[in-house]
Design an enzyme around this catalytic site. Structure first.
Site, PDB file in Angstrom:
ATOM      1  N   CYS A 183      -1.100   6.209   9.936  1.00 41.23           N
ATOM      2  CA  CYS A 183       0.038   5.421  10.468  1.00 41.23           C
ATOM      3  C   CYS A 183      -0.189   4.144  10.988  1.00 41.23           C
ATOM      4  O   CYS A 183      -1.181   4.006  11.865  1.00 41.23           O
ATOM      5  CB  CYS A 183       0.658   6.297  11.443  1.00 41.23           C
ATOM      6  SG  CYS A 183       1.329   7.830  10.955  1.00 41.23           S
TER       7      CYS A 183
ATOM      8  N   CYS B 140       0.993  -1.972  15.291  1.00 35.25           N
ATOM      9  CA  CYS B 140       1.461  -1.812  14.121  1.00 35.25           C
ATOM     10  C   CYS B 140       0.586  -2.913  13.253  1.00 35.25           C
ATOM     11  O   CYS B 140       1.152  -4.119  13.415  1.00 35.25           O
ATOM     12  CB  CYS B 140       2.534  -1.630  13.637  1.00 35.25           C
ATOM     13  SG  CYS B 140       2.848  -1.273  11.817  1.00 35.25           S
TER      14      CYS B 140
ATOM     15  N   CYS C 213       6.313  -4.603  15.860  1.00 38.80           N
ATOM     16  CA  CYS C 213       5.777  -3.745  16.875  1.00 38.80           C
ATOM     17  C   CYS C 213       4.123  -4.129  17.013  1.00 38.80           C
ATOM     18  O   CYS C 213       3.459  -4.272  16.105  1.00 38.80           O
ATOM     19  CB  CYS C 213       5.977  -2.510  16.273  1.00 38.80           C
ATOM     20  SG  CYS C 213       7.618  -1.829  15.858  1.00 38.80           S
TER      21      CYS C 213
ATOM     22  N   CYS D 126       3.544   8.553   1.206  1.00 45.99           N
ATOM     23  CA  CYS D 126       4.070   7.614   1.778  1.00 45.99           C
ATOM     24  C   CYS D 126       4.259   5.930   1.335  1.00 45.99           C
ATOM     25  O   CYS D 126       3.374   5.731   0.822  1.00 45.99           O
ATOM     26  CB  CYS D 126       3.167   7.457   3.188  1.00 45.99           C
ATOM     27  SG  CYS D 126       3.599   6.165   4.457  1.00 45.99           S
TER      28      CYS D 126
ATOM     29  N   CYS E  33       6.684  -6.805   7.204  1.00 45.68           N
ATOM     30  CA  CYS E  33       7.601  -6.341   8.091  1.00 45.68           C
ATOM     31  C   CYS E  33       8.205  -7.533   9.333  1.00 45.68           C
ATOM     32  O   CYS E  33       7.275  -8.400   9.582  1.00 45.68           O
ATOM     33  CB  CYS E  33       7.150  -5.073   8.733  1.00 45.68           C
ATOM     34  SG  CYS E  33       8.405  -4.272   9.709  1.00 45.68           S
TER      35      CYS E  33
ATOM     36  N   GLU F 258       0.959  -1.124   0.151  1.00 43.25           N
ATOM     37  CA  GLU F 258       0.171  -0.148  -0.033  1.00 43.25           C
ATOM     38  C   GLU F 258       0.825   1.127  -0.156  1.00 43.25           C
ATOM     39  O   GLU F 258       2.181   1.299   0.431  1.00 43.25           O
ATOM     40  CB  GLU F 258      -1.077   0.058   1.123  1.00 43.25           C
ATOM     41  CG  GLU F 258      -1.959  -1.260   1.040  1.00 43.25           C
ATOM     42  CD  GLU F 258      -2.983  -1.004   2.225  1.00 43.25           C
ATOM     43  OE1 GLU F 258      -4.322  -1.282   1.779  1.00 43.25           O
ATOM     44  OE2 GLU F 258      -2.744  -0.648   3.517  1.00 43.25           O
TER      45      GLU F 258
HETATM   46  N1  SAH Z   1       9.037   0.707  10.168  1.00 41.71           N
HETATM   47  C1  SAH Z   1       9.503   2.064  10.175  1.00 41.71           C
HETATM   48  C2  SAH Z   1       8.204   3.016   9.395  1.00 41.71           C
HETATM   49  C3  SAH Z   1       6.872   2.413   9.355  1.00 41.71           C
HETATM   50  S1  SAH Z   1       5.710   2.887  10.499  1.00 41.71           S
HETATM   51  C4  SAH Z   1       9.268   2.520  11.718  1.00 41.71           C
HETATM   52  O1  SAH Z   1       9.010   1.662  12.574  1.00 41.71           O
HETATM   53  O2  SAH Z   1       9.594   3.655  11.917  1.00 41.71           O
HETATM   54  C5  SAH Z   1       5.547   4.679  10.475  1.00 41.71           C
HETATM   55  C6  SAH Z   1       5.363   5.297  12.032  1.00 41.71           C
HETATM   56  O3  SAH Z   1       4.046   4.946  12.244  1.00 41.71           O
HETATM   57  C7  SAH Z   1       6.276   4.844  12.955  1.00 41.71           C
HETATM   58  O4  SAH Z   1       6.692   5.695  13.933  1.00 41.71           O
HETATM   59  C8  SAH Z   1       5.558   3.826  13.606  1.00 41.71           C
HETATM   60  O5  SAH Z   1       5.959   3.380  14.802  1.00 41.71           O
HETATM   61  C9  SAH Z   1       4.227   4.234  13.568  1.00 41.71           C
HETATM   62  N2  SAH Z   1       2.968   3.635  13.815  1.00 41.71           N
HETATM   63  C10 SAH Z   1       2.873   2.444  13.735  1.00 41.71           C
HETATM   64  N3  SAH Z   1       1.543   1.634  13.941  1.00 41.71           N
HETATM   65  C11 SAH Z   1       1.102   2.886  14.511  1.00 41.71           C
HETATM   66  C12 SAH Z   1      -0.556   2.873  14.831  1.00 41.71           C
HETATM   67  N4  SAH Z   1      -1.146   2.049  14.970  1.00 41.71           N
HETATM   68  N5  SAH Z   1      -0.657   4.237  15.135  1.00 41.71           N
HETATM   69  C13 SAH Z   1      -0.009   5.291  14.974  1.00 41.71           C
HETATM   70  N6  SAH Z   1       1.380   5.283  14.839  1.00 41.71           N
HETATM   71  C14 SAH Z   1       1.677   3.924  14.400  1.00 41.71           C
END
Ligand code: SAH
Length: 341
Positions: A333, A120, A117, A106, A113, A93
């Site tokens: 995000c 996410c 986390c 974006c 991945c 996406e």
């Molecule tokens: N892998 C990279 C980039 C992808 S995510 C990273 O971890 O930075 C981009 C941003 O969105 C990151 O800061 C991530 O932690 C955040 N993110 C992930 N899931 C989220 C959620 N459910 N709500 C808000 N931010 C989130």
């Protein structure tokens, strides 16, 4: 012989290949311009290249392409989410966002991945493979073509961990910023990482002009361990040291992302810990993200985003709240997925 993905080659690599085929070096620049500036999708459109050279290109190279499987437009804020199909059938996406300063995109850097986390969605269906430089680039080229909008800035914050696909992401940065190609300044690009310390050092050595965003989300190992598995490999002390060294090497201030989760990291004590952690770093920026709720998780949005921000600002930390865009189409995000839209 297997054909080469020509859109993934830097100009220097293309020159080297063409020299091997007995072509002149300057042809590479002409071809590079056709591919990255005029964005032709067919060698036969390269009108200043001889038929013989075009035939050679067709025999040895191919021009990669992505297909749009779905396009969703937000009714709230004009955000557009694309589901792109890659040549091997995998999907990623991409999100096009409209800000007052222009259009931003974006981009995803991996299919899935590995980082795990907890909050996410992009990591829930696991990891499949890295994206090729051309596949990262084409998300932007195709989106510009489809939307008719010019993109002014890029965030590498889609599906995947960009520093876990280091070489291809660096090649993508070379391609997107090349003066004979799309010529986008690296000042308009942000790369977000969950904190791969060894790669932050490697990136610092390159002294690129991009903005490094670090997904921190918790100021202590105890809290960060609970939500980000990568913290057991690279604990906070090492991460913050790498960030300080990155700033010293590049002169570029780091942006720390902090997604506020109800009852997990949104209390005054956490704000104070965050201040103690980041103040000694000097120049930095905290980007507070109201957590976006995902189907698989039970993390809830915090009601204290503004008051958390005030505590940081009152104590001399530069903090802003990230606008949530595309919430009605799951384009915010952490909501991107490789398997559906
Ligand atoms: N892998 C990279 C980039 C992808 S995510 C990273 O971890 O930075 C981009 C941003 O969105 C990151 O800061 C991530 O932690 C955040 N993110 C992930 N899931 C989220 C959620 N459910 N709500 C808000 N931010 C989130």
């Amino acid at each position: 012989m297997e054909k080469t993905d020509i859109l993934s080659l830097t100009l220097e690599e293309l020159e080297a290949k063409l020299l091997q085929f007995g072509e002149k070096k300057f042809r590479a620049t002409q071809i590079f311009q056709w591919l990255h500036d005029k964005k032709v999708t067919d060698f036969d459109k390269m009108s200043n290249i001889s038929a013989q050279t075009r035939a050679l290109l067709g025999e040895n190279f191919y021009i990669n392409s992505l297909k749009i499987q779905k396009r969703l437009v937000s009714s709230i804020d004009n955000t557009v989410k694309y589901l792109y199909v890659l040549p091997d059938g995998n999907k990623v996406e991409t999100v096009l966002m409209e800000y007052h300063h222009g259009n931003s995109i974006c981009l995803s850097t991996q299919v899935g991945c590995k980082m795990g986390c907890k909050f996410c969605a992009s990591t829930k269906a696991g990891f499949v493979r890295n994206l090729e430089p051309s596949e990262i680039l084409l998300q932007m080229y195709e989106t510009e073509r489809d939307s008719g909008r010019t993109i002014d800035s890029v965030v590498l914050m889609g599906i995947g961990e960009p520093l876990d696909n280091f070489d291809n992401v660096i090649k993508y940065l070379n391609l997107i910023s090349h003066k004979s190609g799309r010529n986008m300044s690296l000042r308009h690009i942000s790369l977000s990482t969950c904190g791969l310390v060894d790669k932050i050092y490697k990136l610092a050595e390159m002294k690129l002009g991009l903005t490094l965003s670090v997904s921190l989300h918790a100021p202590t190992d105890e809290k960060r361990d609970q939500i980000m598995p990568i913290n057991s490999k690279y604990p906070i002390k090492e991460l913050i040291k790498a960030c300080g060294d990155y700033f010293n090497a590049t002169g570029r201030r780091i942006s720390f992302e902090f997604a506020l989760i109800k009852g997990v990291n949104d209390d005054i004590g956490t704000a104070r810990e965050l201040i103690s952690l980041l103040k000694p770093l000097g120049v930095c920026h905290v980007n507070l993200i109201p957590i976006n709720e995902i189907r698989e998780g039970d993390y809830k949005k915090s009601g204290f985003v503004e008051s958390f921000k005030k505590i940081l600002c009152d104590n001399g930390l530069n903090a802003t709240v990230r606008r949530t865009l595309g919430a009605d189409i799951e384009a915010a995000c952490g909501q991107l997925r490789r398997d559906n839209i």
